[in-house]
Design a protein around this motif. Structure first.
Motif, PDB file in Angstrom:
ATOM      1  N   ILE A   1     -27.314  -2.418 -42.507  1.00 46.67           N
ATOM      2  CA  ILE A   1     -27.228  -2.079 -44.131  1.00 46.67           C
ATOM      3  C   ILE A   1     -28.624  -1.731 -44.533  1.00 46.67           C
ATOM      4  O   ILE A   1     -29.658  -2.412 -44.299  1.00 46.67           O
ATOM      5  N   ARG A   2     -28.538  -0.849 -45.706  1.00 49.85           N
ATOM      6  CA  ARG A   2     -29.991  -0.526 -46.175  1.00 49.85           C
ATOM      7  C   ARG A   2     -29.421  -0.791 -47.615  1.00 49.85           C
ATOM      8  O   ARG A   2     -28.786   0.036 -48.179  1.00 49.85           O
ATOM      9  N   TRP A   3     -30.495  -1.731 -48.293  1.00 50.60           N
ATOM     10  CA  TRP A   3     -30.140  -1.986 -49.776  1.00 50.60           C
ATOM     11  C   TRP A   3     -31.260  -0.980 -50.721  1.00 50.60           C
ATOM     12  O   TRP A   3     -32.359  -1.053 -50.117  1.00 50.60           O
TER      13      TRP A   3
ATOM     14  N   SER B   1     -17.361   8.171 -54.347  1.00 55.73           N
ATOM     15  CA  SER B   1     -18.735   8.500 -53.488  1.00 55.73           C
ATOM     16  C   SER B   1     -18.570   9.399 -52.332  1.00 55.73           C
ATOM     17  O   SER B   1     -17.409   9.845 -52.129  1.00 55.73           O
ATOM     18  N   TRP B   2     -19.910  10.111 -52.272  1.00 56.05           N
ATOM     19  CA  TRP B   2     -19.977  11.161 -51.268  1.00 56.05           C
ATOM     20  C   TRP B   2     -21.280  11.402 -50.775  1.00 56.05           C
ATOM     21  O   TRP B   2     -22.270  10.841 -51.229  1.00 56.05           O
ATOM     22  N   GLU B   3     -21.698  12.163 -49.626  1.00 62.34           N
ATOM     23  CA  GLU B   3     -22.921  12.753 -49.036  1.00 62.34           C
ATOM     24  C   GLU B   3     -23.204  13.796 -49.423  1.00 62.34           C
ATOM     25  O   GLU B   3     -22.382  14.663 -49.540  1.00 62.34           O
ATOM     26  N   GLU B   4     -24.657  14.043 -49.816  1.00 57.68           N
ATOM     27  CA  GLU B   4     -24.967  15.555 -50.272  1.00 57.68           C
ATOM     28  C   GLU B   4     -26.268  15.634 -49.382  1.00 57.68           C
ATOM     29  O   GLU B   4     -27.549  15.033 -49.798  1.00 57.68           O
ATOM     30  N   GLY B   5     -26.369  15.947 -48.126  1.00 59.11           N
ATOM     31  CA  GLY B   5     -27.622  15.968 -47.332  1.00 59.11           C
ATOM     32  C   GLY B   5     -28.140  14.598 -47.045  1.00 59.11           C
ATOM     33  O   GLY B   5     -27.451  13.772 -46.569  1.00 59.11           O
ATOM     34  N   ASP B   6     -29.426  14.259 -47.570  1.00 58.75           N
ATOM     35  CA  ASP B   6     -30.056  13.052 -47.349  1.00 58.75           C
ATOM     36  C   ASP B   6     -29.459  12.065 -48.545  1.00 58.75           C
ATOM     37  O   ASP B   6     -29.803  10.961 -48.298  1.00 58.75           O
ATOM     38  N   TRP B   7     -28.766  12.577 -49.443  1.00 58.97           N
ATOM     39  CA  TRP B   7     -28.292  11.725 -50.456  1.00 58.97           C
ATOM     40  C   TRP B   7     -26.730  11.164 -50.441  1.00 58.97           C
ATOM     41  O   TRP B   7     -25.829  11.726 -49.633  1.00 58.97           O
TER      42      TRP B   7
ATOM     43  N   THR C   1     -35.919   8.854 -47.647  1.00 57.98           N
ATOM     44  CA  THR C   1     -37.016   8.481 -48.524  1.00 57.98           C
ATOM     45  C   THR C   1     -36.697   7.054 -48.994  1.00 57.98           C
ATOM     46  O   THR C   1     -37.934   6.682 -49.534  1.00 57.98           O
ATOM     47  N   GLY C   2     -35.550   6.607 -49.393  1.00 60.33           N
ATOM     48  CA  GLY C   2     -35.302   5.412 -50.052  1.00 60.33           C
ATOM     49  C   GLY C   2     -35.247   5.376 -51.645  1.00 60.33           C
ATOM     50  O   GLY C   2     -35.332   4.652 -52.233  1.00 60.33           O
ATOM     51  N   GLU C   3     -35.486   6.709 -51.925  1.00 60.33           N
ATOM     52  CA  GLU C   3     -35.354   6.822 -53.651  1.00 60.33           C
ATOM     53  C   GLU C   3     -34.070   6.738 -54.162  1.00 60.33           C
ATOM     54  O   GLU C   3     -33.016   6.964 -53.558  1.00 60.33           O
ATOM     55  N   VAL C   4     -34.255   6.376 -55.443  1.00 59.79           N
ATOM     56  CA  VAL C   4     -33.068   6.059 -56.131  1.00 59.79           C
ATOM     57  C   VAL C   4     -33.200   6.951 -57.527  1.00 59.79           C
ATOM     58  O   VAL C   4     -34.165   6.725 -58.129  1.00 59.79           O
ATOM     59  N   ARG C   5     -31.999   7.471 -57.643  1.00 65.47           N
ATOM     60  CA  ARG C   5     -31.979   8.059 -59.190  1.00 65.47           C
ATOM     61  C   ARG C   5     -30.741   7.857 -59.609  1.00 65.47           C
ATOM     62  O   ARG C   5     -29.610   7.688 -58.990  1.00 65.47           O
ATOM     63  N   GLU C   6     -30.649   7.183 -60.838  1.00 63.63           N
ATOM     64  CA  GLU C   6     -29.658   6.866 -61.697  1.00 63.63           C
ATOM     65  C   GLU C   6     -29.433   7.206 -63.234  1.00 63.63           C
ATOM     66  O   GLU C   6     -30.861   7.345 -63.677  1.00 63.63           O
ATOM     67  N   GLY C   7     -28.364   7.623 -63.741  1.00 64.73           N
ATOM     68  CA  GLY C   7     -28.280   7.758 -65.230  1.00 64.73           C
ATOM     69  C   GLY C   7     -26.956   7.814 -65.435  1.00 64.73           C
ATOM     70  O   GLY C   7     -25.952   8.171 -64.908  1.00 64.73           O
TER      71      GLY C   7
END
Length: 508
Positions: A294-296, A310-316, A360-366
């Motif tokens: 698991i990756r948190w 939920s879904w996948e978009e490339g690396d996201w 990259t581990g980046e998070v975007r939310e809004g």
């Protein structure tokens, strides 16, 4: 003899002291309490009935085949302590569409607690608000199985909010068959909002508790046989309510809204606290990965009840849902010993999107939309796990808008890519249920995502009648294309699900 047949008939009444309601199918005892969740639109019904050829106003779509199932609290006996809606005995209601006709069935979920109280002739559970004199009851806080519902492996599965023991019901009669055991799994407990992936037929489930492991995640095949289960390492007991899933991953929730274990161990009750200084964490786990895989990802502190998709978009990995930054609103003066329950049930949430980059581990939310208070969000199940656009929410009045209790006063369709919304107001004194998306027969991911129907139940407190509404999902603002008149008043409930005709009637 079933448990339901053991209950004595309730005395009927024709008025409510205080003038809250006017109907004759609610038990006398509900009028002896000031608890608003026992009055008016929340008052339980007393009959299990089956009715065929229901009257339809408007044009019933010829290609609408399947069933709308809805679960919710319907208490049988007067609560021995302070009543909470989670304590209400589960009752399933089904509206069936087949051969151009509509039928209706409702049954109590015949849980162990329900059966014991039938034998005792009174409520013996302390309830979720206590006080907790467990020695009087075999089951302590009763698992009412009143929260979630869906069709899996040919049966209806009914589940409870607080990771209870699921029950199997016959999808046509709604007769309880017993507990739902997953073949090969020792643990019976499952959380509400475990998910059926329509693309594979698999059940993706989770559970949680007060002792390690504090969470597990697993998968059962379409026949109900366990394929995979792993323990999830958490810093302590949590109260996750939902999960997300994509084609390749599950998204698990570690939310900063949980109880103090010292209070639970020393005093026997839970004190929920929202820790505004602790990040919300989402764990992305390969479907068949080990717990250590698991990756948190850390996000802004919040609580989440329900995921849209939920879904996948490339690396996201992308997750849409409803986000609450105030899961425990302040208690209001004058609400007495029910103040904290009333505050907790006054749901404040808005439509939101999270994005997690697996490289990259980046998070975007809004926010998708921060203007409306909406929740009980649903989308087209055919598209669950892959990119989707539309969602169907319930609009909830806030306290300053008259939202003293949890209720739904409108249906909202969202375009989650643009934030645009369309609304249908149920009307003054009319309250809805969670709406489901019903795809047309044979629909797949090449079909239009919203080329189907949206279905909900309403209860009109002006007339104390109930209807099932069917909307064209492409245009909810035109109002329902038809209204099915139900044979009795339907109280407020929790969650709903759509069962496709090809799953419900495979022989047809």
């Amino acid at each position: 003899m079933t448990s339901a047949e053991k209950f004595m008939e309730y005395p009927h009444v024709d008025r409510c002291i205080g003038g809250v309601a006017h109907f004759d199918d609610a038990p006398q005892w509900i009028y002896q309490h000031d608890n608003p969740y026992l009055h008016g639109v929340y008052a339980p019904t007393t009959e299990e009935i089956h009715a065929e050829n229901l009257p339809v106003i408007g044009e019933l779509p010829a290609d609408l085949v399947g069933a709308y199932f809805r679960n919710g609290p319907n208490p049988v006996f007067e609560s021995k302590n302070r009543y909470h809606p989670f304590d209400g005995d589960g009752m399933l209601r089904g509206v069936y569409f087949k051969d151009g006709k509509v039928s209706y069935t409702n049954r109590w979920v015949d849980t162990e607690a329900y059966a014991q109280e039938a034998q005792e002739g009174l409520s013996v559970s302390p309830g979720v608000m206590g006080p907790f004199d467990y020695e009087i009851s075999q089951f302590g806080i009763k698992d009412t199985s009143n929260t979630d519902v869906f069709l899996f492996a040919g049966d209806v599965m009914s589940l409870w909010y607080n990771a209870g023991h699921p029950y199997r019901l016959d999808p046509e009669s709604l007769e309880t068959k017993g507990h739902y055991y997953l073949d090969g799994r020792d643990q019976l407990r499952l959380s509400a909002h475990s998910k059926v992936d329509w693309s594979t037929g698999e059940l993706l489930f989770f559970d949680y508790g007060d002792e390690p492991p504090y969470m597990t995640f697993g998968i059962a095949d379409p026949t109900g046989k366990l394929k995979h289960e792993v323990a999830i390492d958490l810093p302590g007991p949590r109260l996750p309510h939902d999960i997300g899933f994509t084609t390749n991953y599950a998204i698990l929730h570690d939310l900063p809204f949980f109880h103090d274990m010292n209070v639970l161990r020393n005093h026997g009750y839970r004190v929920l606290t929202f820790y505004k200084d602790i990040p919300t964490r989402f764990g992305i786990l390969p479907r068949y990965g080990k717990g250590s895989d698991i990756r948190w990802f850390e996000c802004e502190p919040c609580y989440i009840l329900h995921v849209t998709n939920s879904w996948e978009e490339g690396d996201w990995v992308v997750m849409d849902g409803c986000r609450s930054t105030n899961p425990m609103p302040d208690a209001q003066p004058g609400e007495g010993e029910l103040a904290h329950m009333l505050a907790y049930m006054r749901l404040e949430a808005n439509n939101y999107r999270w994005r997690f980059n697996l490289r990259t581990g980046e998070v975007r939310e809004g926010d998708i939309d921060n203007t409306l208070n909406t929740e009980f969000n649903k989308s087209n199940p055919v598209f669950h796990g892959v990119k989707s656009r539309y969602a169907y929410h319930q609009r909830i009045p806030l306290l300053h808008e008259g939202g003293h209790t949890l209720r739904f006063n409108g249906l909202v369709k969202y375009d989650n890519d643009t934030g645009q919304s369309w609304q249908w107001d149920y009307g003054a004194g009319v309250f809805g249920s969670e709406a489901v998306y019903a795809p047309k027969p044979g629909a797949d991911r090449s079909s239009g995502e919203d080329d189907g129907y949206v279905i909900t139940m309403i209860t009109d407190s002006n007339t104390w009648t109930s209807e099932c509404l069917v909307f064209d999902a492409t245009d909810i603002e035109q109002g329902p294309v038809c209204r099915v008149q139900l044979p009795h008043r339907v109280p407020y409930g929790f969650h709903a699900a759509w069962a496709r005709g090809e799953d419900l009637y495979p022989e047809a």
